[in-house]
Scaffold this active site. Sequence first.
Site, PDB file in Angstrom:
ATOM      1  N   LYS A 236       4.245   0.820   9.722  1.00 41.75           N
ATOM      2  CA  LYS A 236       4.349   2.057   8.951  1.00 41.75           C
ATOM      3  C   LYS A 236       3.692   3.217   9.684  1.00 41.75           C
ATOM      4  O   LYS A 236       4.137   4.366   9.572  1.00 41.75           O
ATOM      5  CB  LYS A 236       3.735   1.871   7.563  1.00 41.75           C
ATOM      6  CG  LYS A 236       4.661   1.184   6.582  1.00 41.75           C
ATOM      7  CD  LYS A 236       4.197   1.322   5.149  1.00 41.75           C
ATOM      8  CE  LYS A 236       3.062   0.423   4.816  1.00 41.75           C
ATOM      9  NZ  LYS A 236       2.721   0.422   3.375  1.00 41.75           N
TER      10      LYS A 236
ATOM     11  N   GLU B 157       0.855  -1.175   0.000  1.00 42.93           N
ATOM     12  CA  GLU B 157       0.000   0.000   0.000  1.00 42.93           C
ATOM     13  C   GLU B 157       0.899   1.235   0.000  1.00 42.93           C
ATOM     14  O   GLU B 157       1.811   1.332   0.829  1.00 42.93           O
ATOM     15  CB  GLU B 157      -0.912   0.031   1.228  1.00 42.93           C
ATOM     16  CG  GLU B 157      -1.845   1.220   1.231  1.00 42.93           C
ATOM     17  CD  GLU B 157      -2.723   1.311   2.466  1.00 42.93           C
ATOM     18  OE1 GLU B 157      -3.487   2.294   2.576  1.00 42.93           O
ATOM     19  OE2 GLU B 157      -2.653   0.407   3.326  1.00 42.93           O
TER      20      GLU B 157
ATOM     21  N   ARG C  46       5.828 -12.774   9.436  1.00 43.53           N
ATOM     22  CA  ARG C  46       6.463 -11.504   9.107  1.00 43.53           C
ATOM     23  C   ARG C  46       7.762 -11.355   9.892  1.00 43.53           C
ATOM     24  O   ARG C  46       8.029 -12.087  10.851  1.00 43.53           O
ATOM     25  CB  ARG C  46       5.532 -10.338   9.414  1.00 43.53           C
ATOM     26  CG  ARG C  46       5.189 -10.187  10.887  1.00 43.53           C
ATOM     27  CD  ARG C  46       4.222  -9.045  11.114  1.00 43.53           C
ATOM     28  NE  ARG C  46       4.829  -7.764  10.772  1.00 43.53           N
ATOM     29  CZ  ARG C  46       4.145  -6.619  10.708  1.00 43.53           C
ATOM     30  NH1 ARG C  46       2.841  -6.604  10.937  1.00 43.53           N
ATOM     31  NH2 ARG C  46       4.749  -5.496  10.406  1.00 43.53           N
TER      32      ARG C  46
END
Length: 565
Positions: free
Chosen positions: A274, A39, A264
């Site tokens: 983020k 994104e 992850r």
Amino acid sequence: MSAKEELDEIRVDFIRQIVIDDIKSNKWGGRVVTRFPPEPNGYLHIGHAKSICLNFGIAAQFNGRCHLRFDDTNPEKEEQEYVDSIIENVRWLGWDWGKHLYFASDYFQQMYDYAVQLIKKGKAYVCDLSADEVRDYRGTLTEPGRESPYRNRSIEENLDLFERMRAGEFADGSRTLRAKIDMAHPNLNMRDPVMYRILHASHHRTGDKWCIYPMYDWAHGLEDSIEQITHSICTLEFENHRPLYDWFLDESGVYHPQQIEFARLNLTYTVMSKRKLLKLVQDGHVRGWDDPRMPTISGLRRRGYSPQAIRNFCKVIGVNKFNSTVDFALLEHCLREDLNKTSPRVMAVLRPVKVVIENYPPGQVEQMDAINNPEDPKAGTRKVPFSRELYIERDDFMEEPPKKFYRLAPGREVRLRYAYFIKCTGVVKDAAGNIIELRCTYDPATRGGDAPDGRKVKSTLHWVSAPHALNAEVRLYDNLFTKADPEDVPEGQDFTANLNPNSLEILSDCKVEPSLANAKPLERFQFERLGYFCVDPHTTSAKLVFNRTTTLRDEWARIQSAERT
């Protein structure tokens, strides 16, 4: 070594085994198509590098292709700046998507059409509950949810309202389109999830064409389907969303890729959100997304990390199904392994004190042969000027040395790298008693670093010729956080409470050898005895600026050695 050339060295993990089995069974007609779908709401970080190397690596390894796709479904947080940085970062890491660059916004009309189909099937409805009410109606892990009072609207009414939502008749947040699944489902994601929300905001690509935007769970599967992805590789937090991924695709009656989840990357002394990285930038705790203290790929690049080092790190940590935290020291170990082989050696003095060699001829300059890289014989040698006045590190001298301090002291002899033995004969101080100059003598017979009479010295120092030295600013970076887990804070505080106030030290009066006069931005060097350094992009011909990439000490290698013993 290129990214593709490294693939033969990668061991088969559980995802690659799935791909191998699918190829053998001809499940996808022999195709392997993956995607990396960021994104564009921030800069990529080291955690994304793991996903990039996995998705592009698998595609390259099995003669497939990997798409770079931007999941640009939230215009309030996305910017073209982030798109540009992501493209640059993926390329810098060594990967290429060819003609396969895509955007979720390319598919907005198709997604809308599929949503209309679900409404016509009685599988989606327009809901007037507010966001807070939707959460309240959703229920808990132990209690079923309640059906929305708008759940049983007629198909005709839902089609009309959804079209009017698109036309911009309603205010933000006043209505949503929801899937009609099961409000008692044990998986909360299946309790009539929102598919579209109203958002009157300009999109960085589509402008004001749309005022309704798809939610990720609705968009994700359709994007994969439209692009004919075979293996949709996601991080572990999407495992509970997989039933919804499958439901949307099955109910839409479209091509259905396989979603596979992996753990992850979590790294000590680092945050990987983020949102939190954006807070660090917006609140001024760092100097931007590419601040060398940031775990962003742009920050690591500016600090002096190489693509090879990051790819090696991703290879070493591997791919698994369980969340864990990797020691930051392992990342630095992979970095040092690469930089040790590839970085030219130079001499620099960060905290200089002047040395005057009183018996060296005034005005004389000798050119000493210096090795560029002992790990690479092809790197050759360079000439380093030597003169009567030099700079050495202030820490390399002590007027009253303690036991086991073997560097320069009054009456003591040391070796100057590539040059001569020198002996300290005197100390010059200012009015405040600070040492400002050292007086020494040299032995002309020791040129090159050895004494003909066989006498030994216990220390070799680096140096820079004073008349030839270039001035430089050097920025010494340390961990951004003081705790391995930045989230470990007292109640009422957030991760910023663990910010390291000493994460950056700027030295403005450093001296470097003249060979660095033409150093280019992002070039990497080893400053002998000091560590690895990179030319900062903000350097100019008038002002050299270096960022310390890492020190020479390899903490991970030390840990591994201790474990073996």
